[in-house]
Motif scaffolding. Structure first.
Motif: not given
Length: 216
Positions: A25-32, A13-20, A54-60, A49-52
């Motif tokens: 880290r969001m998933l491995t910490t189990k917060h999400l 996203s032009p205004d986004g900065s979240l990386t793979v 897995g299915s815990q990432i939803i493509i939107g 990112i979903q390919a890396t």
């Protein structure tokens, strides 16, 4: 219960900065447990990112329609920007996706108006009743009222554009989110809603400026 955030923005996203690595880290910490990547008018990085991870990432995709922004969840193909809202919604459903209404009724962030939604009520699947970045123009109460009046499930999502914005606003559901189960699960959801902090609020402007000058 599963923690689900349905509205985040990666580096695509032009205004986004979240990386793979951030998403990992969001998933491995189990917060999400599940996270939707909803970049503006593209899905390629979400697919990578979903390919890396897995299915815990939803493509939107957060799609800029003529009447405002709408999110498609569980997409397989990009939906072009600049189409009328009705056609945007049709294309989301045509590929088995769900129509998610982000920050509705806001004018500062291109929320869709009530008038534009009126002829499409039956085709809206989920309403964002709590947006994690809705501070200066907070339409959460209006969104909740509209969702209730039209029998639509609500969701709480962070709208995170960077590392300090995630993990504060999300929905808790009782089933694995799929195109078939998500909307019904959200009818019994619990919400976690907290402000993103100053850095979380400023990410979109900061990221745009940084990319403008560094070509990142």
């Amino acid at each position: 219960m599963l923690a689900v955030d349905l509205h985040t923005h990666s580096i695509a996203s032009p205004d986004g900065s979240l990386t793979v690595d951030h998403y990992r880290r969001m998933l491995t910490t189990k917060h999400l447990d599940y996270i939707a990547i909803t970049d503006h008018n593209r899905i390629d990085i979400a697919q990578q990112i979903q390919a890396t991870l897995g299915s815990q990432i939803i493509i939107g995709e957060e799609i800029t329609a003529v009447e405002g922004e709408v999110i498609g969840l569980f997409l397989r193909e990009v939906v072009p920007k600049g189409l009328p809202l009705a056609e945007t919604v049709r294309q989301i459903h045509a590929q088995g996706g769900l129509v998610y209404l982000p920050h509705p009724f806001e004018t500062a962030r291109k929320g869709v108006s009530a008038a534009a939604l009126a002829p499409l009520v039956d085709q809206i699947d989920i309403v964002e009743t709590h947006n994690g970045r809705a501070v200066f123009q907070n339409k959460s109460r209006q969104a909740e009222t509209w969702a209730t009046a039209n029998n639509k499930p609500g969701a709480a999502s962070s709208d995170a554009h960077g590392w300090h914005g995630w993990g504060k606003t999300y929905s808790m559901i009782d089933r694995t989110p799929t195109p078939e189960t998500l909307a019904s699960s959200l009818r019994a959801a619990q919400y976690r809603v907290r402000g993103p902090g100053l850095r979380g609020m400023l990410y979109p402007k900061y990221n745009r400026l940084r990319k403008m000058f560094t070509h990142v």
